[in-house]
Design a protein around this motif. Structure first.
Motif, PDB file in Angstrom:
ATOM      1  N   LEU A 158     -24.019  36.115   7.501  1.00  0.00           N
ATOM      2  CA  LEU A 158     -23.525  36.352   6.145  1.00  0.00           C
ATOM      3  C   LEU A 158     -22.018  36.160   6.081  1.00  0.00           C
ATOM      4  O   LEU A 158     -21.501  35.496   5.174  1.00  0.00           O
ATOM      5  CB  LEU A 158     -23.899  37.761   5.684  1.00  0.00           C
ATOM      6  CG  LEU A 158     -23.407  38.163   4.293  1.00  0.00           C
ATOM      7  CD1 LEU A 158     -24.014  37.265   3.222  1.00  0.00           C
ATOM      8  CD2 LEU A 158     -23.731  39.631   4.005  1.00  0.00           C
ATOM      9  N   SER A 159     -21.313  36.724   7.034  1.00  0.00           N
ATOM     10  CA  SER A 159     -19.858  36.586   7.072  1.00  0.00           C
ATOM     11  C   SER A 159     -19.449  35.126   7.207  1.00  0.00           C
ATOM     12  O   SER A 159     -18.522  34.653   6.535  1.00  0.00           O
ATOM     13  CB  SER A 159     -19.295  37.402   8.238  1.00  0.00           C
ATOM     14  OG  SER A 159     -17.900  37.257   8.337  1.00  0.00           O
ATOM     15  N   GLU A 160     -20.159  34.401   8.052  1.00  0.00           N
ATOM     16  CA  GLU A 160     -19.862  32.979   8.253  1.00  0.00           C
ATOM     17  C   GLU A 160     -20.093  32.180   6.973  1.00  0.00           C
ATOM     18  O   GLU A 160     -19.259  31.356   6.575  1.00  0.00           O
ATOM     19  CB  GLU A 160     -20.737  32.429   9.375  1.00  0.00           C
ATOM     20  CG  GLU A 160     -20.530  30.950   9.662  1.00  0.00           C
ATOM     21  CD  GLU A 160     -21.431  30.441  10.766  1.00  0.00           C
ATOM     22  OE1 GLU A 160     -21.601  29.207  10.878  1.00  0.00           O
ATOM     23  OE2 GLU A 160     -21.978  31.266  11.520  1.00  0.00           O
ATOM     24  N   ASN A 161     -21.221  32.433   6.303  1.00  0.00           N
ATOM     25  CA  ASN A 161     -21.542  31.688   5.088  1.00  0.00           C
ATOM     26  C   ASN A 161     -20.587  32.006   3.946  1.00  0.00           C
ATOM     27  O   ASN A 161     -20.204  31.124   3.170  1.00  0.00           O
ATOM     28  CB  ASN A 161     -22.975  31.982   4.656  1.00  0.00           C
ATOM     29  CG  ASN A 161     -24.006  31.332   5.560  1.00  0.00           C
ATOM     30  OD1 ASN A 161     -23.674  30.462   6.363  1.00  0.00           O
ATOM     31  ND2 ASN A 161     -25.253  31.755   5.442  1.00  0.00           N
ATOM     32  N   GLU A 162     -20.194  33.272   3.826  1.00  0.00           N
ATOM     33  CA  GLU A 162     -19.278  33.661   2.754  1.00  0.00           C
ATOM     34  C   GLU A 162     -17.880  33.097   2.988  1.00  0.00           C
ATOM     35  O   GLU A 162     -17.095  32.965   2.048  1.00  0.00           O
ATOM     36  CB  GLU A 162     -19.214  35.185   2.645  1.00  0.00           C
ATOM     37  CG  GLU A 162     -20.453  35.808   2.046  1.00  0.00           C
ATOM     38  CD  GLU A 162     -20.688  35.394   0.602  1.00  0.00           C
ATOM     39  OE1 GLU A 162     -19.745  35.482  -0.207  1.00  0.00           O
ATOM     40  OE2 GLU A 162     -21.820  34.962   0.290  1.00  0.00           O
ATOM     41  N   GLY A 163     -17.567  32.758   4.232  1.00  0.00           N
ATOM     42  CA  GLY A 163     -16.256  32.204   4.548  1.00  0.00           C
ATOM     43  C   GLY A 163     -16.155  30.707   4.339  1.00  0.00           C
ATOM     44  O   GLY A 163     -15.075  30.124   4.474  1.00  0.00           O
ATOM     45  N   MET A 164     -17.264  30.062   3.983  1.00  0.00           N
ATOM     46  CA  MET A 164     -17.250  28.619   3.751  1.00  0.00           C
ATOM     47  C   MET A 164     -16.658  28.291   2.385  1.00  0.00           C
ATOM     48  O   MET A 164     -16.552  29.146   1.507  1.00  0.00           O
ATOM     49  CB  MET A 164     -18.671  28.057   3.855  1.00  0.00           C
ATOM     50  CG  MET A 164     -19.273  28.134   5.239  1.00  0.00           C
ATOM     51  SD  MET A 164     -20.933  27.394   5.285  1.00  0.00           S
ATOM     52  CE  MET A 164     -21.348  27.616   7.007  1.00  0.00           C
ATOM     53  N   CYS A 165     -16.258  27.045   2.202  1.00  0.00           N
ATOM     54  CA  CYS A 165     -15.699  26.575   0.929  1.00  0.00           C
ATOM     55  C   CYS A 165     -16.550  25.429   0.391  1.00  0.00           C
ATOM     56  O   CYS A 165     -16.427  24.303   0.887  1.00  0.00           O
ATOM     57  CB  CYS A 165     -14.259  26.121   1.113  1.00  0.00           C
ATOM     58  SG  CYS A 165     -13.124  27.436   1.579  1.00  0.00           S
TER      59      CYS A 165
END
Length: 239
Positions: A158-165
């Motif tokens: 979740l953290s990784e996906n939310e950090g994408m642009c």
């Protein structure tokens, strides 16, 4: 399923540089109207970027109030927020509109501690424990603070996906896995946890599974919203 009505649960949403994600809200999401007895409507808080809300920028208060007032004008009978850190603006919002305001699941912390035996702890699960401000707990005594432990899902999917642009939608099964691992880490040092509270508004789709796996009471923002809506005579007694 939420009925057809001119009354709504109003949600204060944050501003983002990205266009809205067209993916429908997941089952159990706080943005999914089927999570409540009323449909949801949203208003974006102008200038309300997550970084500014997290640090409690006082200049955002008028924008929060304006968005809340727009929600009421559109038929909101209660107002919540899509960011738990908006609890910083709880008092100002409650004073500005004549409907119940529940900015964060963290408003339940004092109540949940009173429900638990004194030897039990409340675990707060958040998006990033390093950014969590314990002032948000609304507790006065050090004894009460000692009974609250905080864990996050940083480093997970979740953290990784939310950090994408732009941010990417995370499958519910991945959110469940991230939270389960966070709970396991907390339990290693705190075997006396008696209940879980999700402060992150992205977590509710995982709540049923975590209740089953952790075998503990689990509360989130939808718990608070449903309780509040059910306290109002909004459907003429047919609830």
């Amino acid at each position: 399923m939420a009925p057809h009505t001119n009354k709504f649960l109003g949600i204060l949403d944050l501003e983002t540089e990205f266009p809205p994600n067209p993916t429908p809200p997941a089952v159990g999401s706080m943005l999914n109207s089927n999570s409540y007895i009323l449909p949801v409507i949203t208003e974006v808080v102008a200038g309300g970027r997550v970084e500014a809300v997290m640090r409690g920028d006082p200049e955002l208060e008028p924008a929060f109030i304006a968005a809340a007032q727009r929600l009421v004008e559109r038929g909101a009978v209660a107002i919540t927020s899509y960011c738990g850190a908006a609890i910083r603006y709880q008092a100002a919002l409650a004073a500005a509109v004549d409907v119940p305001v529940l900015t964060s699941s963290l408003m339940m912390v004092p109540l949940l501690l009173k429900q638990l035996p004194p030897q039990k702890k409340l675990a707060v699960l958040t998006f990033d424990s390093k950014s969590f401000n314990r002032d948000w707990l609304g507790l006065d005594s050090s004894d009460a603070h000692d009974r609250v432990v905080v864990g996050g899902v940083e480093g997970g999917t979740l953290s990784e996906n939310e950090g994408m642009c732009p941010p990417q939608v995370t499958d519910t099964v991945d959110i469940e896995r991230d939270i389960s691992r966070a709970v396991e880490r907390l339990r290693e040092d705190n075997p006396d946890i008696g209940a879980l509270l999700f402060s992150c508004t992205l977590f509710p789709p995982a709540t049923p599974k975590i209740r089953q796996v952790a075998e503990l009471p689990v509360y989130d923002i939808t718990t608070l919203c449903r309780t509040t809506l059910q306290s109002l005579d909004i459907l003429g007694g047919h609830q």
